[in-house]
Design a protein around this motif. Structure first.
Motif, PDB file in Angstrom:
ATOM      1  N   THR A  77       0.826  -1.198   0.000  1.00 19.90           N
ATOM      2  CA  THR A  77       0.000   0.000   0.000  1.00 19.90           C
ATOM      3  C   THR A  77       0.866   1.257   0.000  1.00 19.90           C
ATOM      4  O   THR A  77       2.036   1.218   0.394  1.00 19.90           O
ATOM      5  N   ILE A  78       0.291   2.364  -0.431  1.00 21.20           N
ATOM      6  CA  ILE A  78       1.021   3.642  -0.423  1.00 21.20           C
ATOM      7  C   ILE A  78       0.697   4.462   0.818  1.00 21.20           C
ATOM      8  O   ILE A  78       1.186   5.570   0.974  1.00 21.20           O
ATOM      9  N   SER A  79      -0.098   3.904   1.726  1.00 20.78           N
ATOM     10  CA  SER A  79      -0.566   4.678   2.882  1.00 20.78           C
ATOM     11  C   SER A  79       0.501   4.864   3.957  1.00 20.78           C
ATOM     12  O   SER A  79       0.339   5.700   4.841  1.00 20.78           O
ATOM     13  N   ALA A  80       1.590   4.102   3.912  1.00 22.24           N
ATOM     14  CA  ALA A  80       2.622   4.217   4.951  1.00 22.24           C
ATOM     15  C   ALA A  80       3.988   4.525   4.348  1.00 22.24           C
ATOM     16  O   ALA A  80       5.022   4.085   4.853  1.00 22.24           O
ATOM     17  N   ASN A  81       4.014   5.315   3.296  1.00 21.71           N
ATOM     18  CA  ASN A  81       5.269   5.571   2.581  1.00 21.71           C
ATOM     19  C   ASN A  81       6.314   6.286   3.438  1.00 21.71           C
ATOM     20  O   ASN A  81       7.515   6.167   3.186  1.00 21.71           O
ATOM     21  N   LYS A  82       5.862   7.003   4.473  1.00 25.62           N
ATOM     22  CA  LYS A  82       6.829   7.739   5.308  1.00 25.62           C
ATOM     23  C   LYS A  82       7.804   6.808   6.024  1.00 25.62           C
ATOM     24  O   LYS A  82       8.923   7.211   6.363  1.00 25.62           O
TER      25      LYS A  82
ATOM     26  N   VAL B  82       6.391  -7.503  -3.287  1.00 31.90           N
ATOM     27  CA  VAL B  82       6.228  -7.362  -4.737  1.00 31.90           C
ATOM     28  C   VAL B  82       6.497  -8.701  -5.423  1.00 31.90           C
ATOM     29  O   VAL B  82       5.751  -9.121  -6.317  1.00 31.90           O
ATOM     30  N   ASN B  83       7.557  -9.379  -5.001  1.00 33.16           N
ATOM     31  CA  ASN B  83       7.890 -10.690  -5.566  1.00 33.16           C
ATOM     32  C   ASN B  83       6.788 -11.708  -5.302  1.00 33.16           C
ATOM     33  O   ASN B  83       6.423 -12.504  -6.182  1.00 33.16           O
ATOM     34  N   PHE B  84       6.224 -11.688  -4.095  1.00 37.43           N
ATOM     35  CA  PHE B  84       5.125 -12.583  -3.725  1.00 37.43           C
ATOM     36  C   PHE B  84       3.929 -12.346  -4.646  1.00 37.43           C
ATOM     37  O   PHE B  84       3.334 -13.294  -5.176  1.00 37.43           O
ATOM     38  N   PHE B  85       3.581 -11.091  -4.850  1.00 37.80           N
ATOM     39  CA  PHE B  85       2.470 -10.723  -5.730  1.00 37.80           C
ATOM     40  C   PHE B  85       2.700 -11.262  -7.142  1.00 37.80           C
ATOM     41  O   PHE B  85       1.811 -11.876  -7.747  1.00 37.80           O
TER      42      PHE B  85
ATOM     43  N   GLY C  88      -1.837   0.852  -4.525  1.00 39.26           N
ATOM     44  CA  GLY C  88      -0.481   0.709  -4.003  1.00 39.26           C
ATOM     45  C   GLY C  88       0.572   0.699  -5.087  1.00 39.26           C
ATOM     46  O   GLY C  88       0.343   1.130  -6.221  1.00 39.26           O
ATOM     47  N   VAL C  89       1.739   0.155  -4.740  1.00 36.18           N
ATOM     48  CA  VAL C  89       2.905   0.242  -5.611  1.00 36.18           C
ATOM     49  C   VAL C  89       2.822  -0.648  -6.842  1.00 36.18           C
ATOM     50  O   VAL C  89       3.554  -0.430  -7.804  1.00 36.18           O
ATOM     51  N   MET C  90       1.933  -1.663  -6.826  1.00 35.74           N
ATOM     52  CA  MET C  90       1.888  -2.559  -7.975  1.00 35.74           C
ATOM     53  C   MET C  90       1.404  -1.854  -9.243  1.00 35.74           C
ATOM     54  O   MET C  90       1.657  -2.327 -10.351  1.00 35.74           O
ATOM     55  N   SER C  91       0.751  -0.724  -9.086  1.00 37.50           N
ATOM     56  CA  SER C  91       0.322   0.040 -10.262  1.00 37.50           C
ATOM     57  C   SER C  91       1.513   0.562 -11.055  1.00 37.50           C
ATOM     58  O   SER C  91       1.419   0.756 -12.273  1.00 37.50           O
ATOM     59  N   THR C  92       2.635   0.785 -10.374  1.00 41.06           N
ATOM     60  CA  THR C  92       3.841   1.251 -11.063  1.00 41.06           C
ATOM     61  C   THR C  92       4.881   0.142 -11.185  1.00 41.06           C
ATOM     62  O   THR C  92       5.603   0.072 -12.187  1.00 41.06           O
ATOM     63  N   ARG C  93       4.957  -0.746 -10.213  1.00 39.97           N
ATOM     64  CA  ARG C  93       5.944  -1.823 -10.267  1.00 39.97           C
ATOM     65  C   ARG C  93       5.544  -2.916 -11.249  1.00 39.97           C
ATOM     66  O   ARG C  93       6.390  -3.643 -11.756  1.00 39.97           O
ATOM     67  N   PHE C  94       4.260  -3.062 -11.500  1.00 43.18           N
ATOM     68  CA  PHE C  94       3.748  -4.070 -12.439  1.00 43.18           C
ATOM     69  C   PHE C  94       2.963  -3.376 -13.548  1.00 43.18           C
ATOM     70  O   PHE C  94       3.484  -3.078 -14.609  1.00 43.18           O
TER      71      PHE C  94
ATOM     72  N   LEU D 279      -8.285  -4.798  -8.651  1.00 36.77           N
ATOM     73  CA  LEU D 279      -8.199  -6.169  -9.140  1.00 36.77           C
ATOM     74  C   LEU D 279      -7.265  -6.232 -10.342  1.00 36.77           C
ATOM     75  O   LEU D 279      -7.415  -5.466 -11.300  1.00 36.77           O
ATOM     76  N   TRP D 280      -6.311  -7.150 -10.268  1.00 37.20           N
ATOM     77  CA  TRP D 280      -5.475  -7.483 -11.428  1.00 37.20           C
ATOM     78  C   TRP D 280      -5.956  -8.849 -11.918  1.00 37.20           C
ATOM     79  O   TRP D 280      -6.011  -9.817 -11.147  1.00 37.20           O
TER      80      TRP D 280
END
Length: 203
Positions: free
Chosen positions: A72-77, A103-106, A124-130, A152-153
């Motif tokens: 998730t991007i909610s705890a980026n700090k 990310v690898n697990f996903f 979250g980050v999968m929108s940019t990492r994937f 959903l992917w």
């Protein structure tokens, strides 16, 4: 009952919400999690590593709910370098490594040898990492007057069609008190969405 009885694994699901909806339609669905199930049907639960469970059968479909803590991007700090936290929350390099593992697990789930796959996660980050998700759902599209963006992917499966658009945009999940089971309550699939998954993914 289902015309064709499908073999379906619902991975990283201890609540069994989706599993039970699939079972009601006559499919041979099993939840899978390292935790005991809380849905009341341990006979339908595989308490084991999800990748080991994937190898147990020739599954027709895999529906997965990987832990979103590090996606998730909610705890980026907390990804910045800083002294360790007394709470035990991972920060800095340790948290960055945990994100890479998540990310690898996903991606291992998405690329597994099951012909039809759906993976659920918050924004979250999968929108940019994937890649961007195939769709973003809200509970109010499925009979629950609340907001909670759910991505959903999909691979080999259709986008979900809303089943019961209702009024109400209350952020109930976001406002839950910080209790020991808060994470489990927040991760539980809404019954309306679970019903739509079961009915529309198995057509």
């Amino acid at each position: 009952m289902a015309e064709q009885r499908l073999q379906i694994i619902v991975g990283c699901e201890e609540s069994q919400e989706v599993t039970k909806a699939l079972r009601e339609l006559g499919h041979e669905a099993y939840s899978c999690d390292l935790k005991e199930c809380s849905g009341g049907h341990p006979e339908w639960h595989l308490k084991m590593d999800v990748f080991e469970a994937i190898e147990l059968k020739n599954w027709d479909m895999g529906i997965f709910f990987p832990d979103c803590t590090y996606l998730t991007i909610s705890a980026n700090k907390w990804y910045k370098d800083m002294p360790p936290r007394k709470s035990g929350v991972l920060v800095g390099e340790e948290r960055r490594q945990a994100r890479e593992m998540a990310v690898n697990f996903f991606m291992r789930l998405y690329n597994c040898n099951i012909p039809k796959v759906a993976i659920e996660n918050p924004v979250g980050v999968m929108s940019t990492r994937f890649r961007k998700p195939d769709q973003v759902l809200q509970p109010w599209m499925f009979g629950h007057g609340e907001t909670k963006a759910t991505c959903l992917w999909l691979r080999g499966l259709p986008k979900l069609e809303p089943t019961n658009i209702v009024e109400g945009r209350y952020q109930r999940m976001h406002l839950l008190p910080k209790t020991k089971n808060r994470a489990e309550l927040r991760s539980k699939t809404y019954s309306g969405i679970a019903k739509a998954i079961a009915e529309q993914f198995t057509k």
